[in-house]
Each structure stands twice: as structure tokens, then as C-alpha cells.
Motif scaffolding. Structure first.
Motif, PDB file in Angstrom:
ATOM      1  N   ILE A   1      -9.973   3.238   6.299  1.00 13.46           N
ATOM      2  CA  ILE A   1      -9.248   3.979   5.268  1.00 13.46           C
ATOM      3  C   ILE A   1      -7.841   3.413   5.059  1.00 13.46           C
ATOM      4  N   PRO A   2      -7.091   3.056   6.127  1.00 13.63           N
ATOM      5  CA  PRO A   2      -5.770   2.457   5.902  1.00 13.63           C
ATOM      6  C   PRO A   2      -5.813   1.174   5.082  1.00 13.63           C
ATOM      7  N   LEU A   3      -6.859   0.352   5.248  1.00 12.45           N
ATOM      8  CA  LEU A   3      -7.004  -0.842   4.420  1.00 12.45           C
ATOM      9  C   LEU A   3      -7.137  -0.474   2.944  1.00 12.45           C
ATOM     10  N   ILE A   4      -7.974   0.522   2.678  1.00 14.35           N
ATOM     11  CA  ILE A   4      -8.180   0.958   1.292  1.00 14.35           C
ATOM     12  C   ILE A   4      -6.892   1.529   0.719  1.00 14.35           C
ATOM     13  N   LEU A   5      -6.190   2.320   1.526  1.00 18.38           N
ATOM     14  CA  LEU A   5      -4.959   2.955   1.063  1.00 18.38           C
ATOM     15  C   LEU A   5      -3.890   1.910   0.755  1.00 18.38           C
ATOM     16  N   TYR A   6      -3.770   0.905   1.617  1.00 18.46           N
ATOM     17  CA  TYR A   6      -2.808  -0.168   1.338  1.00 18.46           C
ATOM     18  C   TYR A   6      -3.155  -0.863   0.026  1.00 18.46           C
ATOM     19  N   GLY A   7      -4.444  -1.125  -0.188  1.00 17.31           N
ATOM     20  CA  GLY A   7      -4.863  -1.783  -1.422  1.00 17.31           C
ATOM     21  C   GLY A   7      -4.515  -0.975  -2.660  1.00 17.31           C
ATOM     22  N   ILE A   8      -4.697   0.344  -2.587  1.00 14.52           N
ATOM     23  CA  ILE A   8      -4.370   1.201  -3.732  1.00 14.52           C
ATOM     24  C   ILE A   8      -2.875   1.151  -4.037  1.00 14.52           C
ATOM     25  N   ILE A   9      -2.060   1.253  -2.991  1.00 12.89           N
ATOM     26  CA  ILE A   9      -0.607   1.232  -3.188  1.00 12.89           C
ATOM     27  C   ILE A   9      -0.163  -0.120  -3.753  1.00 12.89           C
ATOM     28  N   ALA A  10      -0.700  -1.203  -3.188  1.00  7.85           N
ATOM     29  CA  ALA A  10      -0.318  -2.540  -3.652  1.00  7.85           C
ATOM     30  C   ALA A  10      -0.737  -2.771  -5.097  1.00  7.85           C
ATOM     31  N   GLN A  11      -1.899  -2.245  -5.483  1.00  6.95           N
ATOM     32  CA  GLN A  11      -2.350  -2.394  -6.869  1.00  6.95           C
ATOM     33  C   GLN A  11      -1.416  -1.677  -7.828  1.00  6.95           C
ATOM     34  N   GLN A  12      -0.893  -0.518  -7.413  1.00  2.69           N
ATOM     35  CA  GLN A  12       0.030   0.228  -8.279  1.00  2.69           C
ATOM     36  C   GLN A  12       1.349  -0.507  -8.456  1.00  2.69           C
ATOM     37  N   LEU A  13       1.766  -1.236  -7.412  1.00  2.11           N
ATOM     38  CA  LEU A  13       3.031  -1.966  -7.497  1.00  2.11           C
ATOM     39  C   LEU A  13       2.896  -3.235  -8.318  1.00  2.11           C
ATOM     40  N   GLY A  14       1.715  -3.882  -8.255  1.00  3.30           N
ATOM     41  CA  GLY A  14       1.473  -5.074  -9.060  1.00  3.30           C
ATOM     42  C   GLY A  14       2.355  -6.256  -8.709  1.00  3.30           C
ATOM     43  N   GLU A  15       2.707  -6.380  -7.427  1.00  4.22           N
ATOM     44  CA  GLU A  15       3.576  -7.476  -7.008  1.00  4.22           C
ATOM     45  C   GLU A  15       2.759  -8.710  -6.626  1.00  4.22           C
ATOM     46  N   GLY A  16       3.330  -9.892  -6.836  1.00  4.82           N
ATOM     47  CA  GLY A  16       2.710 -11.146  -6.395  1.00  4.82           C
ATOM     48  C   GLY A  16       1.407 -11.432  -7.106  1.00  4.82           C
ATOM     49  N   ARG A  17       0.442 -11.952  -6.352  1.00  5.40           N
ATOM     50  CA  ARG A  17      -0.832 -12.365  -6.920  1.00  5.40           C
ATOM     51  C   ARG A  17      -1.842 -11.232  -7.011  1.00  5.40           C
TER      52      ARG A  17
END
Length: 424
Positions: free
Chosen positions: A149-165
Motif C-alpha cells: 500500500i505505501p508503494l501505491i500511495l507514493y505513486g498517487i502522490i507523485a502523480q499529483q505533483l507531476g515532477e520529473g519524468r
């Protein structure tokens, strides 16, 4: 005054989501932004299809933790690997990592499997101190393995930020495999050294016992193949794999094995969804706060400050590791993700760190922070579970802590280990 309005309720025990939401309200009001932006943010994440994977995987994890699946898994791995020197520690590491990956909480692993694994290590002749240290340390392994679940949660947050690649959940699932294997390998090295210093008896390999163990675990064995095979073969999206997994586990435990009754199923459903509800509320209000921080250019100001004082990417990563280790000892992983990732991700990208690599660094630190003396959460859980003094457990984990810190340095400064399986 505004800071006092946030700190005082936190000290008095106010819920974390209320503190974060209050911070967003104060920030938006001060900037003259309509407060409906918070409600809009909550509605926006509710439309994300991948978000459904969190409650479904959590529900499946709760069912597995309540059933006898852990005992069957221990028996299977013990039959397969318990016959060679160091085999019993390997059993402990594999079972703990798989169990933590599905439950998403390391403390649950220690409570559910700690007694069983410690008894197996004692039966194999290992000292109690070694067993306590290994179980407490291994309890946090698995946060890098799908469907964590932490992997999925990190992915969701990172997608919202849209940083980098950019970041996808599929990439994070792949990126965590090799780093997790490295951490397992260094802990396995500790187990092998303990075997060499004080030779212990090992059980004999038996094809009959292996066959019986395989047959007993026949209903649990397909689960990893459903999750990983379904996603990477293109048959399922992450949310669809979560739905299939939850339905499969439900049917097996309720109708086939009948290890969970209807009344207990309802209780487990409530417990799982209370956890999920808390995580999603914190996530929603945290992303609203993140929008304010971005509008106020807080990450950009933080990056400018760090680049003025820290010119080296290597030095930045070292500082990041120290910060995250302390964070992992102080905060639960869900709170740490939603509060800290929006701040450090833009800064890390500014130093040339890949967002996927940063996620693996973040969770690797959280795994170690959980049992970092003297305040790591797993130390207190293990102290309660095994009825041993906190100082004794802290000393027992030190060799494993040192080994994992070496692995952490490799994970941090060798991005290729995390990115090798990705097309990036």
C-alpha cells in the motif's frame, strides 16, 4: 499565532487530518484563495481509478492476516529452505517480507508471525538474542514489494505533483524488487554468519514434507502470480488486479477453507475500512495543502536554500537519508508519505534524482526507521509482543541495522538497482 493555532491542537491530540486541513484552510485564506479549493481537491482524487486499489488490497491483507495462511507459508518455506545452514533465517525473512507486502503494516507482521518464527529459530538452535533481532528487523521488510500500500500511495502522490519524468504504480512495483532482494540478502548474510559462528542443526530435506506443504498452501500460492502476472502481462490494471485478489482471497477464506466466519468477516471489513478511510482523508487534505505550498513556492524556496548550502547531489542524498531515518522512527509511514513527499520530491528532482528512485529510497528508509533505536515503532511492538525490555531488543537489532544501512547506501547511490527493470 497561526502556528500556535496548529501546534496546540496537535499537542492536545487532535486528529492528524484535522491539523493538515486546518493548515490548508489557513494558507488558502491568507492567500485570498476560495476555500472550496479543498473540496475540489478531495473530489479530484476520488475520481482516480488507481485509488480503488488501496481499500481492495488492504481488505485482502486483513483476510490473509486473520487466516492460517501465515502458518502454511512458514511450513512451505521451511520445507523448501530449512534444510541448509542459514535456511531458517531465510524462512523468517521471506515470510515476513511477503506478509508485510500484503498487509502493508510491519507491526502486524511482528504480532501475527513473531511467536511462530521465533519458535522456529529457537528450534533450529539459534540464540534468543539473534531471533529477537531478526524478527524485529524483518518485520518491516516487504514495503518495497507489490502490492504494498505505501508503494501505491507514493505513486498517487507523485502523480499529483507531476515532477520529473513521472511515476506509474507499475514502475514502482518493478523498481522495488531488486532493492528488496538486496536488503533480504544482507540480512541473510547475518543469518549465515550466525550459523558459522555457532553451528546449529538443520532439518533434513524431505520431498514428502515439501509436497504436503505445497498442497496445504495451494490456495495462497496463486496470489503473487495474480497480482504481478496479471499486471505485467497486460491482463489487469493495478485496480483490477486488486479487485481480483480481494475476491479470490474472500472466496477462498470464506467458502473453501472456511477459516473466517461471516461475523468475523464483517468485523474485519470494518477494521480494514477504518484504516483505509483514515489514510484517504489524510491523503485528500494533504494534497490540498500541497497545492497551497506549490502556489506559495515553498518547495522552490527550499530547493534554492539547499542548493545555496549543499552543492553536491551526494551530500543531499546523505542528508535526505538521515532525515528520513529519523522520520521513519517518529511517524507512521502513511503520515510520512502524505506530509513529506510533496516537499522533498520537487527538491530531489532539482538535484537530478529520478522520482521512482526517490520512492524506493523513501520506503527503504522507512523500513529501517521502524526499528531504529531508541524510538522505532517496531521496537515497542516487539517489546510488547515478546515481553522483553526495550533496551534488550535495541541491542539485538544493532547488527541487522548496520547491515541494512549498508544496503541503504547501495540503494541510494546506485540508481540503476532501482531502475534496472524499467524502460527509463
Amino acid at each position: 499565532m497561526k502556528m500556535l493555532a496548529l501546534v496546540l491542537p496537535a499537542l492536545l491530540g487532535a486528529p492528524l487530518f484535522a491539523i493538515i486541513a486546518a493548515a490548508a484552510l489557513i494558507g488558502f485564506q491568507g492567500a485570498g484563495i476560495d476555500l472550496s479549493a479543498i473540496a475540489i481537491e478531495i473530489f479530484r482524487i476520488a475520481e482516480m481509478p488507481v485509488l480503488t486499489a488501496i481499500p481492495l488490497f488492504t481488505f485482502a491483507g486483513y483476510l490473509l492476516s486473520e487466516s492460517q495462511a501465515s502458518q502454511r507459508l512458514v511450513r512451505l518455506v521451511l520445507a523448501a529452505f530449512g534444510w541448509f545452514p542459514g535456511g531458517t533465517p531465510l524462512v523468517a525473512l521471506v515470510v515476513c517480507s511477503l506478509f508485510t507486502a500484503f498487509t502493508g503494516a510491519s507491526g502486524v507482521t511482528i504480532v501475527a508471525l513473531g511467536g511462530l518464527i521465533l519458535a522456529a529459530l529457537r528450534g533450529a538452535g539459534y540464540p534468543e538474542r539473534f531471533g529477537l533481532g531478526l524478527v524485529t528487523s524483518a518485520g518491516s521488510l516487504g514495503l518495497l514489494l507489490p502490492p504494498s500500500i505505501p508503494l501505491i500511495l507514493y505513486g498517487i502522490i507523485a502523480q499529483q505533483l507531476g515532477e520529473g519524468r513521472g511515476v506509474s504504480i507499475d514502475e514502482l512495483f518493478l523498481a522495488g524488487l531488486l532493492p528488496c532482494l538486496l536488503m533480504l540478502a544482507v540480512l541473510m548474510g547475518c543469518g549465515y554468519l550466525a550459523t558459522r559462528r555457532a553451528p546449529v542443526p538443520t532439518q533434513r530435506f524431505s520431498w514428502l514434507e515439501l509436497g504436503r506443504a505445497l498442497w496445504a498452501a495451494r490456495w495462497e500460492l496463486p496470489i503473487p502470480f495474480v497480482v504481478l502476472g496479471g499486471i505485467y502481462s497486460g491482463w489487469f490494471a493495478v485496480s483490477e488486479a486488486a479487485a481480483v485478489t480481494a475476491l479470490y482471497v474472500l472466496l477462498v477464506e470464506l467458502l473453501v477453507l472456511r477459516e473466517i466466519g461471516v461475523r468475523r468477516l464483517l468485523e474485519l471489513s470494518r477494521e480494514a475500512m477504518v484504516l483505509v478511510g483514515g489514510v484517504l482523508i489524510i491523503l485528500a487534505v494533504s494534497l490540498a495543502t500541497t497545492n497551497y505550498l506549490i502556489d506559495a513556492q515553498v518547495p522552490a524556496q527550499l530547493l534554492a536554500f539547499l542548493q545555496e548550502h549543499v552543492s553536491s547531489r551526494i551530500a543531499f542524498l546523505m542528508m535526505l537519508n538521515l532525515f528520513l531515518l529519523v522520520l521513519g522512527a517518529l511517524l507512521d509511514i502513511f503520515s510520512a508519505l502524505v506530509i513529506v513527499v510533496p516537499l522533498i520530491l520537487p527538491v530531489a528532482v532539482g538535484y537530478g534524482v529520478d522520482p521512482v528512485h526517490l520512492g524506493i529510497i523513501f520506503l527503504a528508509n522507512m523500513q529501517i526507521g521502524y526499528f531504529t533505536p531508541p524510538i522505532g515503532m517496531n521496537l515497542f511492538i516487539a517489546s510488547f509482543r515478546f515481553e522483553r525490555p526495550l533496551l534488550q531488543l535495541s541491542r539485538a537489532t544493532l547488527p541487522f541495522l548496520a547491515a541494512l544501512l549498508i544496503a541503504l547506501l547501495v540503494i541510494t547511490y546506485w540508481p540503476g538497482l532501482s531502475l534496472a527493470l524499467l524502460d527509463r
